[in-house]
Design a protein around this motif. Structure first.
Motif, PDB file in Angstrom:
ATOM      1  N   GLU A   1       0.517  -0.967  -0.424  1.00 26.89           N
ATOM      2  CA  GLU A   1       0.001  -0.092  -0.118  1.00 26.89           C
ATOM      3  C   GLU A   1       1.154   1.129  -0.036  1.00 26.89           C
ATOM      4  N   ASP A   2       2.351   0.513  -0.392  1.00 22.53           N
ATOM      5  CA  ASP A   2       2.838   2.380   0.456  1.00 22.53           C
ATOM      6  C   ASP A   2       3.675   2.974  -1.477  1.00 22.53           C
ATOM      7  N   TYR A   3       3.273   1.561  -2.360  1.00 21.28           N
ATOM      8  CA  TYR A   3       2.954   2.228  -3.726  1.00 21.28           C
ATOM      9  C   TYR A   3       2.181   2.906  -4.166  1.00 21.28           C
ATOM     10  N   LYS A   4       2.801   4.548  -4.991  1.00 19.69           N
ATOM     11  CA  LYS A   4       1.491   5.298  -5.522  1.00 19.69           C
ATOM     12  C   LYS A   4       1.954   5.242  -6.240  1.00 19.69           C
ATOM     13  N   GLY A   5       2.809   4.575  -7.692  1.00 13.00           N
ATOM     14  CA  GLY A   5       3.179   5.222  -9.518  1.00 13.00           C
ATOM     15  C   GLY A   5       2.118   4.592  -9.966  1.00 13.00           C
ATOM     16  N   GLU A   6       2.579   4.487 -10.985  1.00 14.12           N
ATOM     17  CA  GLU A   6       2.124   3.582 -12.624  1.00 14.12           C
ATOM     18  C   GLU A   6       1.632   2.106 -12.540  1.00 14.12           C
ATOM     19  N   LYS A   7       0.171   2.248 -12.671  1.00 15.28           N
ATOM     20  CA  LYS A   7       0.116   0.980 -12.568  1.00 15.28           C
ATOM     21  C   LYS A   7       1.049  -0.164 -13.915  1.00 15.28           C
TER      22      LYS A   7
ATOM     23  N   ALA B   1       4.928  -4.120  -7.607  1.00 19.93           N
ATOM     24  CA  ALA B   1       4.823  -2.853  -6.439  1.00 19.93           C
ATOM     25  C   ALA B   1       6.219  -3.386  -5.585  1.00 19.93           C
TER      26      ALA B   1
ATOM     27  N   LEU C   1       9.454  -0.568  -4.710  1.00 17.37           N
ATOM     28  CA  LEU C   1       9.542   0.075  -2.958  1.00 17.37           C
ATOM     29  C   LEU C   1      11.275  -0.137  -2.676  1.00 17.37           C
TER      30      LEU C   1
END
Length: 403
Positions: free
Chosen positions: A213-219, A232, A236
């Motif tokens: 859930e720490d990943y906020k980037g491109e799918k 993901a 990280l």
């Protein structure tokens, strides 16, 4: 130092043996049969005795350290001989910790109930493609590299930290990468709370932790939610190791991940093998297979399932109910029995199938010509074949579809 590894051909011990050899140790070992890593061991120049572990090879080698798998008990003849020789005896975690200390490596430990093998392999893949020197141990075979390696001058050690036998609690990681935490290994953790408590201890021993859930980037474009989550986590981890790595480039590298041995591994056209044996793993792998079949324009998914360990099955029996939803056909094999509680009755394939919400697709099966013929026909009709097994069914499927 001269090290002897018992059970050396397994995916847990073989890579460790190779790493120890590359780190400058003299390594020898024994195993009852040639396992998945045997060819890599021979290539690395490690002497391995296959067959009865009677202690004779141990006497011949005269090692300073005897390292054994969790499957080796104290009544094992070779283990007893090691005691008689008064040499150091331990499980693999102590040797791994020694290598990490000796080489001054920062430990990247990947832990969790599901997904840790694939996530570890993805980190290794990305580091290779980016030219980041690493040492690593992963509990499977890799198509793009060895299963274990010590790289001179590397700063990091990437390790698949297994919770079985509390192995992962022997380490204090520089970075902990935590995948899905569910519940497993009731023979080690009698309750869900004791299992989760072990992970809390692991987190407390780690300098830093990353979660999906720490990943906020491109799918990611990879098939299956679970594989995108693994990617993901790998993203990280690599960015923690090397913050300067270009994010877009890293995403594209992970999108090209070729897979790891027995983790939704393509072994023939339209035929896949997966290590999944827990209901949560099965649910995720079935989703991945359905998405892959849709992307490839196939008619659907035909699954073969071989449960692992009857003791585990008693704990998770009720969780199978919706695990196979959406597949066209399911062949259920007898449970692969290991480390069992003799007081428990062995659950039959019929009982499992009757408990499923889509029980009509289920059929009791055994490994053999009849099942092979059915699977070949399903594939000819345009279906994706998926085996989920932690046991001998994997070898059988590879033999049947050796193309």
């Amino acid at each position: 130092m001269k090290v002897f590894i018992s059970g050396i051909c397994g995916t847990g011990m073989g890579p460790l043996a190779i790493m120890a050899k590359e780190a400058g140790m003299e390594v020898f070992g024994s195993d009852l049969s040639r396992g998945a890593v045997y060819d890599e061991l021979v290539k690395a120049g490690i002497q391995v005795k296959i067959g009865e572990q009677d202690g004779e090879f141990l006497d011949e080698v005269k090692p300073e350290w005897y390292v054994h798998t969790s499957a080796i008990t104290e009544d094992n003849v070779e283990f007893q001989r090691a005691k008689e020789l008064r040499i150091k005896i331990s499980k693999r975690d102590e040797l791994i910790a020694e290598l990490i200390r000796e080489m001054g490596l920062k430990l990247i430990a990947v832990a969790g109930t599901h997904g840790k093998t694939t996530t570890t392999a993805m980190i290794i893949w990305a580091c290779h493609k980016l030219g980041i020197p690493i040492s690593y141990l992963v509990g499977t075979t890799l198509s793009f590299s060895e299963s274990g390696k010590y790289t001179k001058g590397s700063e990091f050690m990437v390790y698949e930290a297994d919770e079985y036998d509390r192995n992962f609690l022997h380490f204090s990681p520089w970075l902990a990468v935590e995948t899905v935490v569910d519940y497993d290994h009731p023979d080690i953790y009698p309750t869900r709370e004791s299992y989760r408590q072990a992970f809390k201890e692991f987190e407390g021993q780690s300098r830093k932790i990353v979660h999906a859930e720490d990943y906020k980037g491109e799918k990611f474009r990879l098939a299956g939610t679970v594989r995108r989550v693994d990617a993901a986590l790998a993203f990280l981890a690599v960015r923690e190791m090397k913050p300067e790595v270009d994010a877009t480039q890293l995403v594209e590298i992970l999108n090209e991940f070729p897979g790891a041995g027995r983790r939704f591994e393509k072994i023939a056209e339209g035929v896949y093998s997966d290590y999944g044996h827990h209901p949560e793993e099965i649910r995720a792998t079935v989703e991945m297979a359905k998405e892959e079949a849709s992307l490839r324009g196939l008619s659907g998914v035909v699954a073969v399932y071989e449960p692992h360990q009857n003791t585990r099955q008693h704990e998770v029996f009720a969780e199978y109910r919706e695990a196979f939803l959406g597949i066209s056909k399911l062949y259920w094999l007898p449970t692969f029995l290991t480390r069992e509680n003799p007081k428990l009755s062995v659950i039959s394939p019929d009982e499992f199938i009757a408990s499923l919400e889509n029980s009509a697709v289920g059929e009791v099966a055994e490994l053999g010509d009849a099942l092979a013929e059915k699977l070949h026909k399903w594939r000819e009709q345009g279906y994706l074949i998926l085996l989920m097994s932690a046991g001998p069914a994997d070898g059988w499927l590879r033999k049947e579809f050796n193309e």
